[in-house]
Scaffold this motif. Structure first.
Motif, PDB file in Angstrom:
ATOM      1  N   GLY A   1      21.863   5.812  23.596  1.00  9.94           N
ATOM      2  CA  GLY A   1      22.926   6.686  23.121  1.00  9.94           C
ATOM      3  C   GLY A   1      24.039   6.891  24.133  1.00  9.94           C
ATOM      4  N   ARG A   2      23.792   6.498  25.385  1.00  6.40           N
ATOM      5  CA  ARG A   2      24.825   6.672  26.422  1.00  6.40           C
ATOM      6  C   ARG A   2      25.344   5.331  26.937  1.00  6.40           C
ATOM      7  NH1 ARG A   2      23.608   8.788  31.173  1.00  6.40           N
ATOM      8  NH2 ARG A   2      21.415   8.137  31.174  1.00  6.40           N
ATOM      9  N   PHE A   3      24.472   4.332  27.001  1.00  7.02           N
ATOM     10  CA  PHE A   3      24.847   3.020  27.514  1.00  7.02           C
ATOM     11  C   PHE A   3      24.967   2.034  26.366  1.00  7.02           C
ATOM     12  CE2 PHE A   3      22.920   3.285  32.088  1.00  7.02           C
ATOM     13  CZ  PHE A   3      23.595   4.479  32.288  1.00  7.02           C
ATOM     14  N   THR A   4      25.898   1.089  26.516  1.00  8.94           N
ATOM     15  CA  THR A   4      26.076   0.040  25.515  1.00  8.94           C
ATOM     16  C   THR A   4      26.217  -1.298  26.219  1.00  8.94           C
ATOM     17  OG1 THR A   4      27.222   1.576  24.033  1.00  8.94           O
ATOM     18  CG2 THR A   4      27.456  -0.787  23.577  1.00  8.94           C
ATOM     19  N   ILE A   5      25.387  -2.255  25.821  1.00  4.36           N
ATOM     20  CA  ILE A   5      25.500  -3.611  26.339  1.00  4.36           C
ATOM     21  C   ILE A   5      26.298  -4.447  25.355  1.00  4.36           C
ATOM     22  CG2 ILE A   5      23.276  -4.338  25.328  1.00  4.36           C
ATOM     23  CD1 ILE A   5      22.861  -6.116  27.788  1.00  4.36           C
ATOM     24  N   SER A   6      27.210  -5.235  25.868  1.00  4.15           N
ATOM     25  CA  SER A   6      27.996  -6.108  25.005  1.00  4.15           C
ATOM     26  C   SER A   6      28.251  -7.414  25.748  1.00  4.15           C
ATOM     27  CB  SER A   6      29.311  -5.440  24.596  1.00  4.15           C
ATOM     28  OG  SER A   6      30.095  -5.163  25.736  1.00  4.15           O
ATOM     29  N   ARG A   7      28.673  -8.410  25.021  1.00  2.49           N
ATOM     30  CA  ARG A   7      28.873  -9.721  25.626  1.00  2.49           C
ATOM     31  C   ARG A   7      30.130 -10.375  25.085  1.00  2.49           C
ATOM     32  NH1 ARG A   7      23.360 -12.682  24.568  1.00  2.49           N
ATOM     33  NH2 ARG A   7      24.605 -14.560  24.821  1.00  2.49           N
ATOM     34  N   ASP A   8      30.804 -11.107  25.936  1.00  2.36           N
ATOM     35  CA  ASP A   8      31.965 -11.905  25.562  1.00  2.36           C
ATOM     36  C   ASP A   8      31.576 -13.333  25.885  1.00  2.36           C
ATOM     37  OD1 ASP A   8      34.367 -13.225  25.274  1.00  2.36           O
ATOM     38  OD2 ASP A   8      35.546 -11.649  26.248  1.00  2.36           O
ATOM     39  N   ASP A   9      31.016 -14.025  24.920  1.00  2.00           N
ATOM     40  CA  ASP A   9      30.452 -15.348  25.193  1.00  2.00           C
ATOM     41  C   ASP A   9      31.497 -16.375  25.645  1.00  2.00           C
ATOM     42  OD1 ASP A   9      27.916 -14.905  22.652  1.00  2.00           O
ATOM     43  OD2 ASP A   9      27.767 -14.729  24.825  1.00  2.00           O
ATOM     44  N   PRO A  10      32.711 -16.391  25.072  1.00  2.00           N
ATOM     45  CA  PRO A  10      33.693 -17.374  25.583  1.00  2.00           C
ATOM     46  C   PRO A  10      34.005 -17.172  27.065  1.00  2.00           C
ATOM     47  CG  PRO A  10      34.372 -16.570  23.452  1.00  2.00           C
ATOM     48  CD  PRO A  10      33.204 -15.703  23.886  1.00  2.00           C
ATOM     49  N   LYS A  11      33.838 -15.948  27.552  1.00  2.82           N
ATOM     50  CA  LYS A  11      34.104 -15.673  28.963  1.00  2.82           C
ATOM     51  C   LYS A  11      32.827 -15.663  29.788  1.00  2.82           C
ATOM     52  CE  LYS A  11      38.275 -12.891  28.247  1.00  2.82           C
ATOM     53  NZ  LYS A  11      38.920 -11.568  28.481  1.00  2.82           N
ATOM     54  N   ASN A  12      31.694 -15.920  29.161  1.00  6.07           N
ATOM     55  CA  ASN A  12      30.393 -15.882  29.862  1.00  6.07           C
ATOM     56  C   ASN A  12      30.227 -14.577  30.627  1.00  6.07           C
ATOM     57  OD1 ASN A  12      29.643 -18.477  28.974  1.00  6.07           O
ATOM     58  ND2 ASN A  12      30.779 -19.428  30.644  1.00  6.07           N
ATOM     59  N   THR A  13      30.574 -13.516  29.977  1.00  7.98           N
ATOM     60  CA  THR A  13      30.560 -12.201  30.620  1.00  7.98           C
ATOM     61  C   THR A  13      29.785 -11.209  29.768  1.00  7.98           C
ATOM     62  OG1 THR A  13      32.710 -12.624  31.637  1.00  7.98           O
ATOM     63  CG2 THR A  13      31.987 -10.339  31.530  1.00  7.98           C
ATOM     64  N   VAL A  14      29.019 -10.380  30.456  1.00  5.83           N
ATOM     65  CA  VAL A  14      28.263  -9.321  29.793  1.00  5.83           C
ATOM     66  C   VAL A  14      28.680  -7.996  30.417  1.00  5.83           C
ATOM     67  CG1 VAL A  14      25.968  -8.443  29.259  1.00  5.83           C
ATOM     68  CG2 VAL A  14      26.348 -10.899  29.480  1.00  5.83           C
ATOM     69  N   TYR A  15      28.762  -6.977  29.586  1.00  9.19           N
ATOM     70  CA  TYR A  15      29.217  -5.672  30.054  1.00  9.19           C
ATOM     71  C   TYR A  15      28.119  -4.631  29.820  1.00  9.19           C
ATOM     72  CZ  TYR A  15      33.685  -8.045  29.581  1.00  9.19           C
ATOM     73  OH  TYR A  15      34.716  -8.945  29.681  1.00  9.19           O
ATOM     74  N   LEU A  16      28.155  -3.616  30.636  1.00 11.78           N
ATOM     75  CA  LEU A  16      27.322  -2.436  30.411  1.00 11.78           C
ATOM     76  C   LEU A  16      28.232  -1.226  30.505  1.00 11.78           C
ATOM     77  CD1 LEU A  16      24.388  -1.483  29.907  1.00 11.78           C
ATOM     78  CD2 LEU A  16      24.251  -1.030  32.367  1.00 11.78           C
ATOM     79  N   ARG A  17      28.541  -0.662  29.349  1.00 11.78           N
ATOM     80  CA  ARG A  17      29.375   0.524  29.286  1.00 11.78           C
ATOM     81  C   ARG A  17      28.469   1.743  29.411  1.00 11.78           C
ATOM     82  NH1 ARG A  17      34.362   2.849  30.088  1.00 11.78           N
ATOM     83  NH2 ARG A  17      34.587   4.680  28.743  1.00 11.78           N
ATOM     84  N   LYS A  18      28.794   2.605  30.363  1.00  6.44           N
ATOM     85  CA  LYS A  18      27.954   3.750  30.646  1.00  6.44           C
ATOM     86  C   LYS A  18      28.768   5.015  30.448  1.00  6.44           C
ATOM     87  CE  LYS A  18      26.540   2.999  34.712  1.00  6.44           C
ATOM     88  NZ  LYS A  18      25.843   2.574  35.914  1.00  6.44           N
ATOM     89  N   ASN A  19      28.391   5.811  29.471  1.00  9.37           N
ATOM     90  CA  ASN A  19      29.048   7.091  29.201  1.00  9.37           C
ATOM     91  C   ASN A  19      28.125   8.248  29.573  1.00  9.37           C
ATOM     92  OD1 ASN A  19      31.341   5.794  28.079  1.00  9.37           O
ATOM     93  ND2 ASN A  19      30.340   5.681  26.074  1.00  9.37           N
ATOM     94  N   SER A  20      28.710   9.417  29.638  1.00 11.57           N
ATOM     95  CA  SER A  20      27.932  10.637  29.916  1.00 11.57           C
ATOM     96  C   SER A  20      27.007  10.435  31.116  1.00 11.57           C
ATOM     97  CB  SER A  20      27.102  11.023  28.682  1.00 11.57           C
ATOM     98  OG  SER A  20      27.925  11.184  27.551  1.00 11.57           O
ATOM     99  N   LEU A  21      27.579   9.967  32.181  1.00 15.49           N
ATOM    100  CA  LEU A  21      26.776   9.648  33.362  1.00 15.49           C
ATOM    101  C   LEU A  21      26.112  10.895  33.936  1.00 15.49           C
ATOM    102  CD1 LEU A  21      29.141   7.059  35.026  1.00 15.49           C
ATOM    103  CD2 LEU A  21      26.787   6.632  34.292  1.00 15.49           C
ATOM    104  N   GLU A  22      24.915  10.677  34.449  1.00 18.24           N
ATOM    105  CA  GLU A  22      24.128  11.740  35.068  1.00 18.24           C
ATOM    106  C   GLU A  22      23.798  11.331  36.502  1.00 18.24           C
ATOM    107  OE1 GLU A  22      20.720  11.733  32.558  1.00 18.24           O
ATOM    108  OE2 GLU A  22      21.799  12.533  30.801  1.00 18.24           O
TER     109      GLU A  22
END
Length: 124
Positions: free
Chosen positions: A65-86
């Motif tokens: 509910g706070r972190f989201t993993i996503s990927r941009d395959d053409p860029k060979n890049t993966v992201y980890l979006r972190k909200n509501s950090l503790e």
């Protein structure tokens, strides 16, 4: 060869956000699976999030509910979006990946390659 490089770590305030990036360098044909781990001082490494080509992302209960993993395959890049950090999110974050890469005229597997990690500190 294949090399993973994370970036985007740093200092954030509680309640703030950060986005980590993991670039998979090399002659990449396909990234099958990516995982984000973290390790806090004095604690064991924890699997935070994972993503495969075919399936839904999975998250540890501590970040759901706070972190989201996503990927941009053409860029060979993966992201980890972190909200509501503790403050408890303070750790070194690592990405790990498996997939296929080109070597000459051949396609080879790379399995469980890791990046060097990026430090995230959550503090006021």
């Amino acid at each position: 060869q294949v090399q993973l490089v994370e970036s985007g770590g740093g200092l954030a305030q509680p309640g703030g956000s950060l986005t980590l990036s993991c670039v998979v360098h090399g002659k990449i044909s396909r990234i099958d699976e990516v995982r984000w781990y973290r390790q806090a001082p004095g604690k064991e490494r924890e699997l935070v999030a994972s993503s495969t080509l075919a399936g839904r992302p999975n998250y540890a209960d501590s970040v759901k509910g706070r972190f989201t993993i996503s990927r941009d395959d053409p860029k060979n890049t993966v992201y980890l979006r972190k909200n509501s950090l503790e403050p408890e999110d303070t750790a070194v974050y690592y990405c790990a990946a498996s997939g296929l890469y080109f070597e000459g005229s051949s396609v080879r597997k790379f399995v469980d390659f890791w990046g060097q990690g990026t430090q995230v500190t959550v503090s006021s």
